[in-house]
Design a protein around this motif. Structure first.
Motif, PDB file in Angstrom:
ATOM      1  N   LYS A 313      18.120  25.759 -17.941  1.00 48.22           N
ATOM      2  CA  LYS A 313      19.801  25.780 -17.731  1.00 48.22           C
ATOM      3  C   LYS A 313      20.672  26.386 -16.599  1.00 48.22           C
ATOM      4  O   LYS A 313      21.019  26.476 -16.629  1.00 48.22           O
ATOM      5  N   HIS A 314      19.686  27.557 -16.313  1.00 49.21           N
ATOM      6  CA  HIS A 314      20.232  28.541 -15.263  1.00 49.21           C
ATOM      7  C   HIS A 314      19.596  28.070 -13.775  1.00 49.21           C
ATOM      8  O   HIS A 314      19.735  28.575 -12.684  1.00 49.21           O
ATOM      9  N   GLY A 315      19.113  26.899 -13.924  1.00 46.65           N
ATOM     10  CA  GLY A 315      18.356  26.306 -12.706  1.00 46.65           C
ATOM     11  C   GLY A 315      17.465  26.639 -11.743  1.00 46.65           C
ATOM     12  O   GLY A 315      17.128  26.902 -10.771  1.00 46.65           O
ATOM     13  N   PHE A 316      16.584  27.734 -12.646  1.00 39.21           N
ATOM     14  CA  PHE A 316      15.536  27.826 -12.158  1.00 39.21           C
ATOM     15  C   PHE A 316      14.146  26.708 -12.536  1.00 39.21           C
ATOM     16  O   PHE A 316      14.248  26.386 -13.858  1.00 39.21           O
ATOM     17  N   PRO A 317      13.366  26.911 -11.908  1.00 41.35           N
ATOM     18  CA  PRO A 317      11.689  25.508 -11.748  1.00 41.35           C
ATOM     19  C   PRO A 317      11.250  26.295 -13.263  1.00 41.35           C
ATOM     20  O   PRO A 317      10.743  27.192 -13.882  1.00 41.35           O
ATOM     21  N   CYS A 318      10.997  24.737 -13.850  1.00 41.12           N
ATOM     22  CA  CYS A 318       9.691  25.118 -15.286  1.00 41.12           C
ATOM     23  C   CYS A 318       8.212  25.310 -14.711  1.00 41.12           C
ATOM     24  O   CYS A 318       8.025  24.503 -14.329  1.00 41.12           O
ATOM     25  N   SER A 319       7.779  25.939 -14.869  1.00 41.36           N
ATOM     26  CA  SER A 319       7.040  26.406 -14.457  1.00 41.36           C
ATOM     27  C   SER A 319       5.429  27.631 -15.336  1.00 41.36           C
ATOM     28  O   SER A 319       5.379  26.546 -16.061  1.00 41.36           O
ATOM     29  N   HIS A 320       5.524  28.504 -14.915  1.00 42.00           N
ATOM     30  CA  HIS A 320       5.071  29.065 -15.954  1.00 42.00           C
ATOM     31  C   HIS A 320       5.396  30.065 -17.078  1.00 42.00           C
ATOM     32  O   HIS A 320       6.179  31.117 -16.798  1.00 42.00           O
ATOM     33  N   LEU A 321       5.092  29.878 -18.151  1.00 44.60           N
ATOM     34  CA  LEU A 321       6.127  30.876 -19.553  1.00 44.60           C
ATOM     35  C   LEU A 321       5.030  30.910 -20.206  1.00 44.60           C
ATOM     36  O   LEU A 321       3.675  30.657 -20.738  1.00 44.60           O
ATOM     37  N   GLU A 322       4.964  32.683 -19.892  1.00 40.89           N
ATOM     38  CA  GLU A 322       4.313  33.676 -20.696  1.00 40.89           C
ATOM     39  C   GLU A 322       4.074  33.751 -22.172  1.00 40.89           C
ATOM     40  O   GLU A 322       4.681  34.464 -21.783  1.00 40.89           O
ATOM     41  N   LEU A 323       3.842  33.492 -22.955  1.00 42.28           N
ATOM     42  CA  LEU A 323       3.721  34.708 -24.200  1.00 42.28           C
ATOM     43  C   LEU A 323       3.180  35.347 -24.491  1.00 42.28           C
ATOM     44  O   LEU A 323       1.836  35.427 -24.538  1.00 42.28           O
ATOM     45  N   ASP A 324       4.257  36.717 -25.240  1.00 46.21           N
ATOM     46  CA  ASP A 324       3.094  38.126 -25.134  1.00 46.21           C
ATOM     47  C   ASP A 324       3.091  38.628 -26.152  1.00 46.21           C
ATOM     48  O   ASP A 324       2.452  37.821 -27.048  1.00 46.21           O
ATOM     49  N   ASP A 325       2.945  39.632 -26.477  1.00 42.67           N
ATOM     50  CA  ASP A 325       2.196  40.494 -27.181  1.00 42.67           C
ATOM     51  C   ASP A 325       3.018  39.617 -29.029  1.00 42.67           C
ATOM     52  O   ASP A 325       4.276  39.717 -29.163  1.00 42.67           O
ATOM     53  N   ARG A 326       1.807  40.098 -29.965  1.00 43.89           N
ATOM     54  CA  ARG A 326       2.154  39.933 -31.675  1.00 43.89           C
ATOM     55  C   ARG A 326       2.518  38.433 -31.790  1.00 43.89           C
ATOM     56  O   ARG A 326       3.884  37.786 -31.985  1.00 43.89           O
ATOM     57  N   TYR A 327       1.834  37.641 -31.236  1.00 44.22           N
ATOM     58  CA  TYR A 327       2.553  36.242 -31.913  1.00 44.22           C
ATOM     59  C   TYR A 327       1.210  36.083 -32.887  1.00 44.22           C
ATOM     60  O   TYR A 327       1.341  34.699 -33.366  1.00 44.22           O
ATOM     61  N   THR A 328       0.174  36.384 -33.164  1.00 43.81           N
ATOM     62  CA  THR A 328      -0.823  36.357 -34.160  1.00 43.81           C
ATOM     63  C   THR A 328       0.296  36.869 -35.505  1.00 43.81           C
ATOM     64  O   THR A 328       0.225  38.047 -35.378  1.00 43.81           O
ATOM     65  N   THR A 329      -0.475  36.988 -36.324  1.00 39.01           N
ATOM     66  CA  THR A 329      -0.919  38.149 -37.913  1.00 39.01           C
ATOM     67  C   THR A 329      -0.570  39.654 -37.980  1.00 39.01           C
ATOM     68  O   THR A 329       0.398  40.488 -37.880  1.00 39.01           O
ATOM     69  N   ASP A 330      -1.851  39.451 -37.259  1.00 34.05           N
ATOM     70  CA  ASP A 330      -2.627  41.144 -36.734  1.00 34.05           C
ATOM     71  C   ASP A 330      -3.597  40.582 -35.200  1.00 34.05           C
ATOM     72  O   ASP A 330      -3.689  39.500 -35.092  1.00 34.05           O
ATOM     73  N   TYR A 331      -3.618  41.717 -35.135  1.00 37.04           N
ATOM     74  CA  TYR A 331      -4.374  42.125 -33.843  1.00 37.04           C
ATOM     75  C   TYR A 331      -6.070  41.529 -33.502  1.00 37.04           C
ATOM     76  O   TYR A 331      -6.479  42.348 -34.307  1.00 37.04           O
ATOM     77  N   GLY A 332      -6.294  40.498 -33.137  1.00 38.31           N
ATOM     78  CA  GLY A 332      -7.370  40.812 -33.119  1.00 38.31           C
ATOM     79  C   GLY A 332      -7.810  39.032 -33.979  1.00 38.31           C
ATOM     80  O   GLY A 332      -9.337  38.479 -34.240  1.00 38.31           O
ATOM     81  N   GLU A 333      -6.843  38.655 -33.939  1.00 43.26           N
ATOM     82  CA  GLU A 333      -6.913  37.357 -34.303  1.00 43.26           C
ATOM     83  C   GLU A 333      -6.322  36.402 -33.194  1.00 43.26           C
ATOM     84  O   GLU A 333      -5.715  36.577 -32.348  1.00 43.26           O
ATOM     85  N   PHE A 334      -6.814  34.837 -33.923  1.00 39.72           N
ATOM     86  CA  PHE A 334      -6.301  33.648 -32.636  1.00 39.72           C
ATOM     87  C   PHE A 334      -5.821  32.950 -32.906  1.00 39.72           C
ATOM     88  O   PHE A 334      -5.926  31.527 -32.624  1.00 39.72           O
ATOM     89  N   ASP A 335      -5.147  32.668 -34.160  1.00 39.11           N
ATOM     90  CA  ASP A 335      -3.555  31.735 -34.319  1.00 39.11           C
ATOM     91  C   ASP A 335      -2.273  32.077 -34.333  1.00 39.11           C
ATOM     92  O   ASP A 335      -2.537  34.043 -34.828  1.00 39.11           O
ATOM     93  N   PHE A 336      -1.599  31.415 -34.652  1.00 36.26           N
ATOM     94  CA  PHE A 336      -0.107  31.959 -34.771  1.00 36.26           C
ATOM     95  C   PHE A 336       0.372  32.877 -36.393  1.00 36.26           C
ATOM     96  O   PHE A 336      -0.096  32.229 -36.775  1.00 36.26           O
TER      97      PHE A 336
END
Length: 690
Positions: A313-336
């Protein structure tokens, strides 16, 4: 009448003594004494001559190709005879009577404390380059070997990323030698950083590289102006290799050339691995957008989609989006986490449709409350306690858990399989590999493959990025220059200064570039905005970095190999958005094409993309001390404003013909431009006019 009896008179005369014989006897004694003295003097002269000859031969023996050795150390001279390198032996003195010379090797077998294996081998690599291979190995039960390198009024560069980063290196205080291993300098401000190499370079056109086999500890002395290089196993994290006695050995090579640029080029070409490919050109051209500084661990599906929508919306390129910390339930898991990301598949599909590549944050820890902790423990995937029976629990910034033993092929395959599963299931583009520093290992530990050098753990971790290197990101590096991905400097605070602030960025990027890491990703624009680590929002924006700091940070980042946003420009006002658009556009059209051209050359040469001013001005003393300007290649020089409240700065132009971004021409150089005007929405940059 007198009668003369024959023989009696003669006897009587002999008994009384002949005057002539007395005279001769008296005159003969001095001659005998003189003769004897003469013999003594001749003998003394012969002895003196023999001693002189031996001394002369010994003196010649202890000199080799501009190097002079004595019992306390050695010096190296340049072709003009000036001393340019000094090394002192701190842990013992040589017994010079045990030294000999054969061909180009000068060796000694004793010190004053015992038997050693010491040698200096001379190797002429080019007409203008002389190298010296030095080795001191203790052959008896001695704790350490230590040599101290003097500064010799020169400027030194290299070594490690640090929290307080200066260019050139500043020796401050007295520091006892400690293990030269990768550490998290955000958590431990006095440690060596996550990117380091055993390599230093001097303005005297001298370079030193410590051998990989050395149990290497580094200290320094401000008082003596020395770096202290130490080898030891006792009370250390280092262990001798299997079958090797625990006698320390310090070995290194010193190379001397005609100028600092050429000697560095030679060292990199000869001793550093090179990347095998250039990462994705799109990451060089367009910004990376991270969720970290904006949302920290509170990221959700809704927030991520809104962030992506705002970027567009603000006119910046749709490029590389980095999803950082805490998307998993616990640390050491590999799903959302299904609570935070109720429809992860749909979310990824929407982001792909909008043109975004998505990368995920990952790390080598499995917390004890994760469902994978028991799995990894049963499979024997963790770094273990010294006994090898139990996993070693470690504390990191997100809790307590085990750390994967990346010397274990099964652990590597297990970790990689989960990353590939994420890539396949959600079409994840790549990963941000966080942590990896040796400092997160327990002090006492065991691994499946023993680590004589604990920093090798960092090397094993960086190898996990190889399958994803197009857009992968690492924050650690040790002997990892051939890992063809982006290396991110450690998290920055939202402050102006040299301690993890804006002023530290150029010295840090220059340092890791000299260490052979060229695909540099500076930290997020404006820093991480951590509480108590932020220059306050003078514009009234709660929790954000200072507006002026953010703008100046943005402008500097536009001239780096890649840009990374997290706190978005629209968090401030429309003027900041316009400035951000201007500089992301300038980065894509001016900077990225030049950087990509240089990136291709890195594969062959290893030469820095971001270069110090002395790269093109190595006979210019002023160029060696400038830490707020840099070159992109040889022909684009950048001088950002790094001070608060300033719309001008002093700029140094080395010898040459330069044209400013304003169209001004400067032919009478070198020159200082004092109080050169640079508005809030400008960066001063100059191009070389051929």
């Amino acid at each position: 009448m007198y009668q003369i009896v024959p023989g009696e008179q003669q006897m009587s005369a002999d008994a009384r003594g002949s005057p002539l014989k007395k005279k001769l006897a008296n005159e003969g004694r001095p001659l005998m004494i003189a003769g004897m003295l003469g013999c003594v003097l001749v003998l003394a002269a012969v002895v003196a001559w023999c001693y002189y000859s031996v001394s002369l031969r010994k003196a010649q023996l202890l000199k080799t190709e501009l190097l002079d050795l004595n019992k306390d150390g050695f010096i190296i001279r340049n072709q003009a005879g000036a001393v340019i390198f000094t090394m002192n032996f701190r842990s013992g003195n040589l017994d010079l009577d045990s030294c000999s010379k054969e061909g180009n090797i000068l060796s000694c077998i004793k010190s004053y404390t015992g038997k050693i294996n010491f040698f200096i081998e001379t190797v002429r690599l080019k007409d203008t380059v002389m190298c010296y291979r030095v080795r001191w190995e203790e052959l008896q039960n001695k704790e350490l070997v230590e040599h101290a390198m003097a500064y010799n009024n020169s400027h030194w560069y290299g070594g490690a990323e640090t929290a307080v980063q200066y260019w050139p290196i500043r020796i401050q205080g007295e520091e006892e030698p400690r293990p030269f291993i990768t550490s998290d300098v955000y958590a431990s401000r006095n440690a060596f950083g996550g990117i380091l190499e055993r390599y230093w370079l001097s303005s005297n056109a001298t370079a030193i590289k410590i051998n990989d086999s050395v149990p290497f500890h580094l200290g320094w002395s401000e008082k003596n102006r020395t770096l202290r290089f130490q080898a030891r196993y006792e009370n250390s994290l280092f262990r001798p290799s299997a079958g090797q006695q625990a006698f320390p050995q310090l070995s290194y090579r010193v190379c001397v050339g005609s100028d600092v640029t050429s000697i560095h080029k030679l060292m990199v070409r000869r001793y550093f691995p090179k990347p095998i490919k250039v990462p994705s050109p799109e990451v060089f051209k367009q910004p990376v957008w991270s969720t970290w500084a904006l949302h920290k661990t509170a990221i959700t599906q809704e927030k991520l989609l809104q962030y992506a929508s705002d970027i567009t919306k603000h006119g910046f390129p749709c490029s590389h989006l980095e999803l950082d910390d805490r998307y998993t339930t616990d640390y050491g898991e590999f799903d959302f986490d299904p609570q935070k990301f109720p429809n992860a598949s749909g979310m990824f599909e929407k982001l792909r449709e909008d043109g975004f590549h998505v990368t995920l944050w990952t790390h080598p820890f499995i917390n004890y409350d994760s469902i994978n902790f028991g799995v990894a423990m049963e499979k024997g995937l963790f770094v273990r306690e010294p006994s090898g029976e139990l996993p070693a629990l470690v504390r990191w910034w997100n809790g307590i858990g085990g750390i994967l033993d990346l010397t274990n092929e099964e652990a590597r395959e297990w970790y990689l399989s989960h990353l590939l599963m994420l890539k396949t299931r959600y079409d994840v583009t790549s990963f941000k590999f966080d942590a990896g520093e040796t400092s997160y290992l327990p002090r006492q530990f065991s691994t499946l493959v023993p680590l004589s050098d604990p920093a090798t753990f960092t090397r094993r971790y960086t190898e996990m990025a190889i399958p994803f290197n197009e857009r992968a990101e690492l924050r650690v590096g040790y002997q990892s220059q051939n890992i063809s991905c982006f290396f991110r400097i450690i998290d920055r605070d939202s402050v102006w200064g040299y301690e993890l602030g804006l002023k530290s960025i150029i010295p840090t990027v220059l340092t890791i570039s000299i260490l052979g890491y060229q695909f540099v990703l500076p930290d997020m624009i404006g820093g991480n905005a951590y509480p108590n680590h932020t220059t306050g929002g003078t514009n009234g924006t709660n929790g954000l970095p200072d507006r002026e700091l953010y703008i100046r940070w943005l402008e500097l980042s536009a001239f780096m190999p890649a840009m990374q946003f997290s706190i978005p420009p629209w968090a401030y006002d429309n003027e900041v958005v316009q400035i951000a658009r201007k500089f992301t556009g300038l980065h894509e059209t001016l900077v990225a094409p030049r950087v990509l051209e240089l990136a291709g050359e890195v594969l062959d040469t290893g030469d820095p993309i971001i270069r110090p001013l002395w790269w093109i001005a190595n006979d210019d003393e002023a160029a060696y001390k400038i830490d707020s300007q840099f070159l992109i290649g040889d022909d684009l020089m950048v001088a950002p404003v790094l001070e608060p409240g300033k719309q001008e700065r002093d700029i140094y132009l080395p010898a040459g013909r330069w044209e400013s971004y304003k169209g001004e021409h400067f032919d009478k150089t070198p020159i200082y431009l004092t109080d050169y005007s640079v508005d809030l929405d400008e960066v001063a940059y100059f191009t070389w006019v051929h």
